[in-house]
Design a protein around this motif. Structure first.
Motif, PDB file in Angstrom:
ATOM      1  N   HIS A   1      41.332  29.353  45.593  1.00 25.26           N
ATOM      2  CA  HIS A   1      41.652  30.338  43.991  1.00 25.26           C
ATOM      3  C   HIS A   1      41.665  31.625  43.612  1.00 25.26           C
ATOM      4  CE1 HIS A   1      41.828  25.721  43.262  1.00 25.26           C
ATOM      5  NE2 HIS A   1      43.724  26.066  43.884  1.00 25.26           N
ATOM      6  N   LEU A   2      39.954  31.798  43.780  1.00 24.79           N
ATOM      7  CA  LEU A   2      39.188  32.379  42.975  1.00 24.79           C
ATOM      8  C   LEU A   2      38.338  32.948  43.293  1.00 24.79           C
ATOM      9  CD1 LEU A   2      39.864  34.670  40.241  1.00 24.79           C
ATOM     10  CD2 LEU A   2      38.293  32.535  39.639  1.00 24.79           C
ATOM     11  N   ALA A   3      37.932  33.886  44.247  1.00 21.62           N
ATOM     12  CA  ALA A   3      37.056  34.772  43.765  1.00 21.62           C
ATOM     13  C   ALA A   3      36.352  35.403  43.563  1.00 21.62           C
ATOM     14  CB  ALA A   3      36.281  34.785  45.551  1.00 21.62           C
ATOM     15  N   ILE A   4      35.251  36.160  43.306  1.00 24.08           N
ATOM     16  CA  ILE A   4      34.417  37.365  42.288  1.00 24.08           C
ATOM     17  C   ILE A   4      33.590  38.393  42.623  1.00 24.08           C
ATOM     18  CG2 ILE A   4      33.745  38.452  39.488  1.00 24.08           C
ATOM     19  CD1 ILE A   4      35.366  35.728  38.554  1.00 24.08           C
ATOM     20  N   VAL A   5      33.837  39.510  43.174  1.00 21.07           N
ATOM     21  CA  VAL A   5      32.373  39.956  43.770  1.00 21.07           C
ATOM     22  C   VAL A   5      32.130  41.162  42.350  1.00 21.07           C
ATOM     23  CG1 VAL A   5      31.805  41.539  44.921  1.00 21.07           C
ATOM     24  CG2 VAL A   5      33.301  39.842  45.849  1.00 21.07           C
ATOM     25  N   HIS A   6      30.842  40.960  42.001  1.00 22.37           N
ATOM     26  CA  HIS A   6      30.285  41.774  40.825  1.00 22.37           C
ATOM     27  C   HIS A   6      29.791  42.795  41.556  1.00 22.37           C
ATOM     28  CE1 HIS A   6      27.839  42.043  36.869  1.00 22.37           C
ATOM     29  NE2 HIS A   6      28.860  43.533  36.986  1.00 22.37           N
ATOM     30  N   GLY A   7      29.922  44.258  41.236  1.00 24.11           N
ATOM     31  CA  GLY A   7      29.449  45.735  41.778  1.00 24.11           C
ATOM     32  C   GLY A   7      28.715  45.929  40.857  1.00 24.11           C
ATOM     33  N   PRO A   8      27.054  46.076  40.919  1.00 28.68           N
ATOM     34  CA  PRO A   8      27.149  46.868  39.784  1.00 28.68           C
ATOM     35  C   PRO A   8      26.893  48.439  41.028  1.00 28.68           C
ATOM     36  CG  PRO A   8      25.341  45.318  39.965  1.00 28.68           C
ATOM     37  CD  PRO A   8      26.825  44.758  41.050  1.00 28.68           C
ATOM     38  N   PRO A   9      26.330  49.943  39.903  1.00 28.61           N
ATOM     39  CA  PRO A   9      26.580  50.735  40.455  1.00 28.61           C
ATOM     40  C   PRO A   9      26.099  51.158  42.304  1.00 28.61           C
ATOM     41  CG  PRO A   9      25.984  51.017  38.500  1.00 28.61           C
ATOM     42  CD  PRO A   9      26.297  49.462  38.795  1.00 28.61           C
ATOM     43  N   GLY A  10      26.385  51.534  43.089  1.00 23.77           N
ATOM     44  CA  GLY A  10      25.485  51.732  44.661  1.00 23.77           C
ATOM     45  C   GLY A  10      25.544  50.473  45.129  1.00 23.77           C
ATOM     46  N   THR A  11      25.716  49.028  44.881  1.00 30.49           N
ATOM     47  CA  THR A  11      25.699  48.389  45.292  1.00 30.49           C
ATOM     48  C   THR A  11      26.584  47.818  46.225  1.00 30.49           C
ATOM     49  OG1 THR A  11      26.990  47.151  43.708  1.00 30.49           O
ATOM     50  CG2 THR A  11      24.465  46.852  43.583  1.00 30.49           C
ATOM     51  N   GLY A  12      27.128  49.015  47.106  1.00 28.81           N
ATOM     52  CA  GLY A  12      28.479  48.744  48.596  1.00 28.81           C
ATOM     53  C   GLY A  12      29.727  47.760  48.151  1.00 28.81           C
ATOM     54  N   LYS A  13      30.424  47.891  46.671  1.00 32.50           N
ATOM     55  CA  LYS A  13      31.159  47.516  46.705  1.00 32.50           C
ATOM     56  C   LYS A  13      32.666  46.708  47.772  1.00 32.50           C
ATOM     57  CE  LYS A  13      33.490  47.666  42.975  1.00 32.50           C
ATOM     58  NZ  LYS A  13      34.796  48.361  43.166  1.00 32.50           N
TER      59      LYS A  13
END
Length: 636
Positions: free
Chosen positions: A195-207
């Motif tokens: 249903h749902l997945a979340i990628v939390h990408g802080p600055p510079g982390t290659g989101k």
């Protein structure tokens, strides 16, 4: 109050405030003032026209002066072609069909140009964007109806907190050598999500890298078409390009903000132009234009036979244009069916070409900047949703303070992170900043989980340098001034440039002009940006390096990085008033743009009224990065 009822009320408040602000500008401002505010192109010249879908006329125009002014004229926006001879009556409404550089195409609600369009003094005004609000409102209403209907809408339940996201445990995981351990975990998480997945990408982390690999893995695993959306054209462009680089068949709906040849080749227009059925369309359009030209040769005073002949010619042209529309529709559907990934903005997901299309997976990038009602437009097309972004950086732009305070500023990403922590993967390793630059941001925003990759952890401009400086101007008498609603501080700006000049002279011996470090000068205040730019133009030491220096507000640097970043805090007053410096997420963006050197210049007496800045100054003292401006008293 039920979830969607509240969202509709907030959207209504925002729409009313936005419209009120638009009407005020429209009614009180001259053409020159509207142009300065980005609402108008004037003067323009018509460069060509052609018949388009629905028997409308598409006109290509170019702005002939003021080409460097920023503006709000974007693809899909309603607009009006007007004559400044008589702007109230001489006007035809339409929709912007393309915008790039100083040219745009507007599809007018007419099949021929009015006579006044040949007299010059033409301009284009952007109209209030009812379409976007209508689409958002419609999507939220549909979501509310589906939610009320019951059990078979698991995704809506999960996103509103009434259900729990599920992850399959029998999924094959594709090892991707170029990803680090946590990035690989995020890809596995996305592929397994039901249903749902979340990628939390802080600055510079290659989101973006992680997201592109996840989309590739989803296509390998399930072989189904994916819709990828983001709030801004710029974010959509970046993803479109990266996905195409990985060999995927990408179709960009809408038109790109960055008009590179590479990006244009991914658009519907470009792909239609090389489709094997396009010759038929061109021939038919030419035929229709010939019939119309013949019809126009009849003058106004003519007899019944001529009148009938004129009508017959027009009827034939209309009939041919219907065949054109059918053939174009076939081409569009063929291209859409063959695409592996379709990319668009959030509102662009309602584009007529994909309006009724369903997708197994919808990916929403930069979800931390996305207005929630806009997210529901693509979500309703999906079985599962991937949210990617960083709710600790810039939030969406909201016109109504009332709507923002009542909850419109809280994004769907933020809500889902709080509701479903098990669905979140935090990308922990960053590849941009020296560890000292990263440290304070990691402490405050990312629960101290952020790590600097060994390739960047200790990188500096030159061996004896330090990565971070806070230069305290307290007691220097650098008092802020105000102009209109903006604040500026001339003495702080002059000091900032003197400090930069000294750094440039130090750095000079380690670099030549070609590989010289890139520099960003940032202030939260537009007026301060103007002051810095004016001083910079006449600065004897810095002038040779102007190509390496960017000066702008924080928002414009979101997603970017520079080797050296200076932040001029601007505020300095006896009352400790810091205005929107209190938006600490915005400051997180500013502080995390720097790779090797971050210099923050500000008045500790004013800033320390807010714990965020008091703690930052303490952090700077702890790592021996605190300096007083008095130490640079003889700086010249």
């Amino acid at each position: 109050m039920p979830y969607f009822k509240k969202l509709l009320d907030l959207l209504k408040t925002e729409r009313e405030e936005d419209l009120k602000s638009y009407i005020k500008q429209k009614e009180t401002l001259s053409v020159a003032e509207r142009r300065a505010n980005g609402l108008t192109w004037y003067p323009i010249a018509i460069r060509g026209s052609e018949m388009s879908r629905g028997d409308y006329l598409t006109v290509e125009v170019e702005r002939t002066t003021h080409q460097d002014l920023p503006h709000q004229l974007r693809f899909g926006m309603p607009a009006v072609l007007f004559s400044n001879h008589n702007p109230k009556n001489d006007r035809v409404e339409g929709v912007i069909a393309y915008q790039g550089g100083s040219r745009l195409k507007i599809t007018l609600r007419t099949d021929e140009l009015p006579d006044w369009a040949r007299d010059g003094k033409l301009g284009i005004d952007v109209l209030f964007d009812d379409h976007s609000y209508d689409e958002m409102q419609g999507a939220v209403k549909r979501a509310a109806n589906l939610n009320e209907q019951g059990d078979d809408h698991d995704l809506i339940k999960v996103l509103t907190g009434a259900g729990t996201p599920y992850f399959a445990d029998d999924i094959f995981h594709y090892p991707i050598p170029k990803l680090n351990e946590v990035q690989q975990l995020a890809v596995n998480h996305i592929v397994a999500a039901q249903h749902l997945a979340i990628v939390h990408g802080p600055p510079g982390t290659g989101k973006t890298t992680t997201l592109v690999q996840a989309i590739k893995a989803l296509i390998k695993q399930y072989g189904k078409q994916i819709l990828v959306v983001a709030p801004s054209n710029t974010a959509v462009d970046l993803l479109s390009e990266k996905l195409a680089d990985e060999g995927m068949n990408v179709l960009r709906i809408g038109n790109p903000a960055r008009v590179s040849e590479k990006l244009f080749s991914l658009t519907l227009d470009s792909k239609m132009a090389v489709h094997n059925s396009i010759k038929e369309v061109k021939d038919l359009k030419k035929q229709a234009a010939e019939y119309k030209n013949m019809a126009h040769k009849y003058k106004r005073n003519f007899g019944r036979a001529e009148k009938e002949q004129r009508k017959a010619l027009f009827d034939e042209a209309h009939k041919i244009m219907k065949s054109v529309a059918n053939t174009e529709q076939y081409i569009v559907e063929d291209l859409i069916d063959k695409a592996q990934v379709i990319t668009a903005t959030l509102v662009g997901a309602s584009h007529y070409t994909i309006k009724d299309r369903k997708f197994d997976t919808v990916v929403i990038d930069e979800a931390g900047q996305a207005l929630e009602p806009a997210c529901w437009i693509p979500i309703l097309k999906a079985k599962k949703v991937i949210l990617a972004g960083d709710h600790c950086q810039l939030s969406p732009t909201i016109k109504s303070n009332e709507a923002a305070k009542a909850g419109l500023s809280i994004t769907l990403l933020e809500k889902c992170v709080a509701l479903h922590p098990g669905a979140v993967v935090l990308l922990e390793e960053q590849y941009r900043m020296n560890a000292q630059i990263m440290g304070y941001s990691s402490d405050v925003f990312y629960s101290r989980k952020l790590k600097a990759h060994e390739s960047v952890a200790n990188h500096l401009l030159f061996p004896e340098d330090t990565a971070l400086n806070f230069v305290d101007t307290a007691g220097c008498g650098f008092e802020e001034q105000t102009e209109g609603t903006s604040t500026y501080n001339t003495e702080e700006a002059a000091f900032l440039l003197k400090h930069l000049a000294q750094l440039v002279l130090q750095v000079n011996s380690s670099y030549n002009i070609q590989n010289f470090p890139t520099i960003a000068l940032i202030s939260p205040y537009k007026q301060q940006i103007h002051v810095i730019k004016d001083l910079l133009l006449n600065h004897p030491i810095l002038m040779p390096y102007l190509e390496k220096i960017s000066v702008n507000t924080i928002d414009s640097f979101q997603g970017q990085e520079r080797d050296i970043v200076y932040i001029g805090m601007t505020r300095s007053n006896a009352d400790g008033v810091i205005g929107f410096l209190s938006d600490i997420r915005r400051m997180n963006v500013a502080m995390t743009r720097a790779r090797k050197k971050l210099v923050v210049i500000g008045d500790s007496a004013t800033l320390s009224r807010l714990p965020f800045y008091a703690d930052f100054i303490t952090y700077a003292e702890k790592i021996d990065a605190y300096k007083s401006a008095w130490e640079f008293a003889d700086l010249d």
